[in-house]
Design a protein around this motif. Structure first.
Motif, mmCIF file in Angstrom:
data_model
loop_
_atom_site.group_PDB
_atom_site.id
_atom_site.type_symbol
_atom_site.label_atom_id
_atom_site.label_comp_id
_atom_site.label_asym_id
_atom_site.label_seq_id
_atom_site.Cartn_x
_atom_site.Cartn_y
_atom_site.Cartn_z
ATOM 1 N N GLY A 1 0.822 -1.207 0.000
ATOM 2 C CA GLY A 1 0.000 0.000 0.000
ATOM 3 C C GLY A 1 0.851 1.250 0.000
ATOM 4 N N PRO A 2 0.208 2.414 0.050
ATOM 5 C CA PRO A 2 0.935 3.686 -0.069
ATOM 6 C C PRO A 2 1.598 4.180 1.223
ATOM 7 C CG PRO A 2 -1.441 4.049 -0.073
ATOM 8 C CD PRO A 2 -1.246 2.582 -0.017
ATOM 9 N N LEU A 3 1.528 3.403 2.319
ATOM 10 C CA LEU A 3 2.160 3.728 3.605
ATOM 11 C C LEU A 3 1.547 4.976 4.257
ATOM 12 C CD1 LEU A 3 5.964 2.915 3.075
ATOM 13 C CD2 LEU A 3 4.381 1.814 4.646
ATOM 14 N N LEU A 4 1.973 6.187 3.870
ATOM 15 C CA LEU A 4 1.527 7.397 4.563
ATOM 16 C C LEU A 4 0.022 7.594 4.406
ATOM 17 C CD1 LEU A 4 4.219 10.196 4.067
ATOM 18 C CD2 LEU A 4 3.719 8.832 6.093
ATOM 19 N N VAL A 5 -0.642 7.855 5.532
ATOM 20 C CA VAL A 5 -2.083 8.082 5.525
ATOM 21 C C VAL A 5 -2.404 9.557 5.346
ATOM 22 C CG1 VAL A 5 -4.207 7.772 6.842
ATOM 23 C CG2 VAL A 5 -2.374 6.087 7.021
ATOM 24 N N HIS A 6 -1.521 10.435 5.819
ATOM 25 C CA HIS A 6 -1.697 11.886 5.688
ATOM 26 C C HIS A 6 -0.319 12.504 5.602
ATOM 27 C CE1 HIS A 6 -0.941 12.749 10.156
ATOM 28 N NE2 HIS A 6 -0.857 11.433 10.015
ATOM 29 N N ARG A 7 -0.256 13.826 5.478
ATOM 30 C CA ARG A 7 1.026 14.502 5.307
ATOM 31 C C ARG A 7 1.130 15.721 6.215
ATOM 32 N NH1 ARG A 7 1.584 14.746 -1.361
ATOM 33 N NH2 ARG A 7 1.047 12.567 -1.759
ATOM 34 N N LEU A 8 2.355 16.166 6.401
ATOM 35 C CA LEU A 8 2.640 17.439 7.044
ATOM 36 C C LEU A 8 3.502 18.270 6.096
ATOM 37 C CD1 LEU A 8 3.588 16.365 10.708
ATOM 38 C CD2 LEU A 8 1.423 17.345 9.924
ATOM 39 N N LEU B 1 3.559 14.548 14.483
ATOM 40 C CA LEU B 1 3.084 13.178 14.307
ATOM 41 C C LEU B 1 2.586 12.888 12.889
ATOM 42 C CD1 LEU B 1 1.099 12.942 17.646
ATOM 43 C CD2 LEU B 1 3.159 11.653 17.100
ATOM 44 N N LEU B 2 3.014 11.744 12.378
ATOM 45 C CA LEU B 2 2.524 11.216 11.113
ATOM 46 C C LEU B 2 2.215 9.737 11.305
ATOM 47 C CD1 LEU B 2 4.724 12.657 8.205
ATOM 48 C CD2 LEU B 2 2.268 12.907 8.502
ATOM 49 N N VAL B 3 1.144 9.274 10.641
ATOM 50 C CA VAL B 3 0.733 7.878 10.744
ATOM 51 C C VAL B 3 0.932 7.201 9.395
ATOM 52 C CG1 VAL B 3 -1.162 6.308 11.261
ATOM 53 C CG2 VAL B 3 -0.969 8.467 12.493
ATOM 54 N N ALA B 4 1.503 5.997 9.425
ATOM 55 C CA ALA B 4 1.679 5.204 8.209
ATOM 56 C C ALA B 4 1.068 3.826 8.442
ATOM 57 C CB ALA B 4 3.151 5.070 7.852
ATOM 58 N N ALA B 5 0.498 3.259 7.400
ATOM 59 C CA ALA B 5 -0.104 1.935 7.458
ATOM 60 C C ALA B 5 0.796 0.934 6.742
ATOM 61 C CB ALA B 5 -1.485 1.954 6.817
ATOM 62 N N THR C 1 -5.387 11.267 17.998
ATOM 63 C CA THR C 1 -6.224 10.208 18.566
ATOM 64 C C THR C 1 -7.045 9.581 17.457
ATOM 65 O OG1 THR C 1 -6.379 11.353 20.694
ATOM 66 C CG2 THR C 1 -8.019 9.658 20.226
ATOM 67 N N LEU C 2 -7.014 8.240 17.376
ATOM 68 C CA LEU C 2 -7.745 7.534 16.325
ATOM 69 C C LEU C 2 -8.154 6.149 16.804
ATOM 70 C CD1 LEU C 2 -5.435 5.389 15.167
ATOM 71 C CD2 LEU C 2 -4.611 7.429 14.016
ATOM 72 N N LEU C 3 -8.989 5.495 15.985
ATOM 73 C CA LEU C 3 -9.406 4.136 16.266
ATOM 74 C C LEU C 3 -8.440 3.183 15.577
ATOM 75 C CD1 LEU C 3 -11.785 2.564 17.630
ATOM 76 C CD2 LEU C 3 -12.787 2.408 15.336
ATOM 77 N N HIS C 4 -7.771 2.348 16.363
ATOM 78 C CA HIS C 4 -6.791 1.425 15.789
ATOM 79 C C HIS C 4 -7.507 0.394 14.918
ATOM 80 C CE1 HIS C 4 -3.663 -1.531 15.345
ATOM 81 N NE2 HIS C 4 -2.791 -0.780 16.030
ATOM 82 N N GLN D 1 -7.626 6.033 6.391
ATOM 83 C CA GLN D 1 -8.029 7.148 5.539
ATOM 84 C C GLN D 1 -9.505 7.473 5.707
ATOM 85 O OE1 GLN D 1 -6.916 7.063 1.357
ATOM 86 N NE2 GLN D 1 -5.367 8.551 1.919
ATOM 87 N N ARG D 2 -10.334 6.454 5.868
ATOM 88 C CA ARG D 2 -11.760 6.702 6.098
ATOM 89 C C ARG D 2 -11.967 7.511 7.369
ATOM 90 N NH1 ARG D 2 -12.448 1.406 4.062
ATOM 91 N NH2 ARG D 2 -12.372 0.530 6.164
ATOM 92 N N GLN D 3 -11.176 7.244 8.395
ATOM 93 C CA GLN D 3 -11.305 8.018 9.630
ATOM 94 C C GLN D 3 -10.938 9.485 9.406
ATOM 95 O OE1 GLN D 3 -9.857 6.298 13.358
ATOM 96 N NE2 GLN D 3 -9.528 4.339 12.286
ATOM 97 N N PHE D 4 -9.892 9.729 8.617
ATOM 98 C CA PHE D 4 -9.514 11.106 8.333
ATOM 99 C C PHE D 4 -10.589 11.805 7.499
ATOM 100 C CE2 PHE D 4 -5.304 9.775 9.667
ATOM 101 C CZ PHE D 4 -4.743 10.936 10.185
ATOM 102 N N VAL D 5 -11.105 11.101 6.493
ATOM 103 C CA VAL D 5 -12.124 11.693 5.626
ATOM 104 C C VAL D 5 -13.387 12.036 6.406
ATOM 105 C CG1 VAL D 5 -13.687 11.217 3.697
ATOM 106 C CG2 VAL D 5 -11.261 10.633 3.502
ATOM 107 N N HIS D 6 -13.779 11.159 7.325
ATOM 108 C CA HIS D 6 -15.011 11.366 8.088
ATOM 109 C C HIS D 6 -14.773 12.150 9.382
ATOM 110 C CE1 HIS D 6 -16.303 7.667 5.707
ATOM 111 N NE2 HIS D 6 -17.069 8.650 5.306
ATOM 112 N N ARG D 7 -13.594 12.730 9.500
ATOM 113 C CA ARG D 7 -13.264 13.615 10.634
ATOM 114 C C ARG D 7 -13.379 12.891 11.977
ATOM 115 N NH1 ARG D 7 -16.419 19.225 8.831
ATOM 116 N NH2 ARG D 7 -15.736 19.218 6.660
ATOM 117 N N GLU D 8 -12.964 11.639 11.995
ATOM 118 C CA GLU D 8 -13.013 10.854 13.216
ATOM 119 C C GLU D 8 -11.666 10.830 13.934
ATOM 120 O OE1 GLU D 8 -16.350 7.787 11.330
ATOM 121 O OE2 GLU D 8 -14.277 7.139 11.607
#
Length: 501
Positions: free
Chosen positions: A341-348, A355-359, A483-486, A369-376
């Protein structure tokens, strides 16, 4: 916008010229500043009459828009349209109820007929046919009722719409005529600008733009004025700079005292011609800070995801040039060669730390990505801003888009911009700076930087912001908490990175 042009005088000494874009305090001519480019006599013979004609057409159109007849017809048409829509909806709902009842009745009749084996079966069959025929007649009756209602509506519209359409056509014709006259006047005004380059070649302004349609204010910026004056008086340009002074424009993106490149829509087609024949330094390309970015700290890792602390000065993803290959993504790929997959979920941003999160697999990446899109995902940033912020907390909400004339800057645009929302809270005040916590609810490019600098936001750019404020040792913006849902465990988790300033 103001501009200064360093010039070499015929005798070899250096001097300077200064100019402003457009008009200053409603005047084209201000002592000490170079004059505009246009032919004054030609413009004076065109502008007053043309402006009067355009204003008269505008006044006629506005009078028609405000006329009682048009307003009454528009209100009646809106009421009629709403009533018709409501009646159609009500009829459709009644017909739907009847349709379901007929469907149920048909099912009952068919089932009863299938179970009948008595001598009277033939009589029951006749009754069934009659009953089914009656139901079909009801269905056709509903369709006829719909046609009658639509015919009634069409008749009502025919008594109102022609009158309204006639007035609307007249109004549109007036607007078109005003635009045509305005364009014709502007074409003639543009032809009062004769542009000369360093080789002595002369061109009409319109000939330098696609479809001969210069944007409003073309050739009235500081840079064209300065170059034209220097060429006309035998002065050789040496260096040119333009800077903003005063309150920022409504779109934002300008800070008093900061230098900016020439605009692309007005000056982009014009300046290359004016500079032809002069030595011009190559355009500067972006390069990362000369200091080497720090190491990439791994704050958390498991089989699903990785959380890192990005140092300022390190790109999130590689740039297009080979010199911009070092990035968080590049380092993560080297560390986790088997990740999918593309690793990075978001950018700075390059200048932002935190903080940066990678999958580590595609499924986890999609879930995050769904959590970021839905503002969760709950994010907290900390920044020092250049100024004393009024109030203790608040919410900034105004749409943004990229500045097409000055990428990658972002500007406020209430029409074409995308929603951008940030909540904020003051943490500390020290001298002429304020320490602020930002909680972005959307993720637009440069959102926090624009919301801090713009007058509709805090009106105080982040310290060290080379795009929206003043350059400094670093951008004082840090992604402190996330803070996110693992996706793997289903737990709500929080990650923190200490603020380094």
């Amino acid at each position: 916008m103001f501009g200064v042009l360093v010039v070499r005088l015929p005798e070899g000494r250096l001097g300077f010229l200064r100019a402003f874009s457009g008009m200053l305090a409603g005047r084209w001519d201000v002592e000490g500043y170079v004059p505009p480019l246009f032919d004054r006599e030609a413009r004076a013979s065109l502008e007053p009459q043309g402006e009067a004609t355009v204003k008269a057409l505008f006044a006629r159109a506005e009078a028609m828009r405000a006329s009682p007849e048009l307003l009454t017809l528009r209100a009646a048409h809106a009421e009629q349209s709403a009533r018709h829509a409501s009646e159609i909806v009500a009829l459709r709902e009644r017909h739907e109820v009847r349709r379901k009842q007929r469907h149920a009745r048909r099912a009952e009749l068919t089932e009863a007929a299938s179970k009948s084996s008595t001598p009277e079966a033939s009589a029951h069959a006749a009754e069934l046919r009659d009953s089914l025929h009656a139901l079909d007649q009801e269905s056709r009756g509903d369709k006829a009722e719909r046609r009658r209602l639509e015919a009634t509506h069409a008749s009502e519209r025919s008594s109102l719409e022609p009158k309204l359409l006639r007035l609307e056509r007249r109004l549109r014709a007036l607007d078109r005529l005003r635009h045509m006259v305005s364009r014709a006047v502007m074409r003639r005004i543009h032809d009062t600008y004769v542009i000369t380059n360093a080789r002595g070649e002369r061109r009409l302004l319109r000939s330098l733009y696609e479809r001969a349609q210069p944007p409003s204010g073309a050739a009235d910026c500081a840079a064209p004025k300065l170059l034209a004056y220097a060429q006309a008086h035998g002065l050789r340009p040496v260096a040119l700079a333009e800077f903003w002074w005063g309150a920022p424009p409504p779109s934002g993106g300008r800070v008093t005292g900061a230098y900016y490149a020439a605009c692309r829509d007005k000056c982009g087609p014009l300046l290359p011609f004016m500079l032809d024949g002069l030595f011009v330094a190559r355009p500067r390309t972006f390069t990362p800070p000369s200091t080497t970015p720090g190491s990439l700290s791994i704050l958390f890792e498991d089989r699903w995801l990785v959380v890192v602390a990005k140092p300022h000065g390190l790109l999130s993803v590689p740039g297009r040039e080979a010199s911009l290959s070092d990035s968080v993504l590049t380092r993560l790929k080297a560390r986790y060669p088997d990740a999918t997959g593309p690793l990075l979920v978001h950018r700075l941003d390059l200048d932002t730390s935190g903080l940066l999160v990678a999958a580590l697999d595609a499924r986890t990446h999609s879930a995050l990505q769904r959590q970021f899109v839905h503002r969760e995902v709950h994010k907290r940033y900390v920044a020092w801003v250049d100024g004393i912020v009024t109030g203790e907390q608040g919410r900034i909400d105004f749409p943004m888009r990229v500045d097409l004339d000055d990428r990658p800057r972002q500007i406020h645009d209430p029409i074409h911009g995308k929603p951008a929302v940030t909540e904020w809270r003051v943490i500390e005040r020290r001298g002429d700076r304020t320490r602020v916590a930002f909680f972005p609810l959307t993720g637009r490019t440069h959102q926090l930087r624009v919301h801090a600098a713009h007058p509709l936001g805090l009106g105080a750019p982040i310290v060290g912001d080379r795009l929206y404020g003043r350059d400094g040792e670093r951008l004082m913006l840090h992604a402190e908490s996330l803070t996110l849902l693992h996706p793997g465990t289903g737990e709500r988790v929080t990650f923190d990175s200490p603020v380094p300033f």
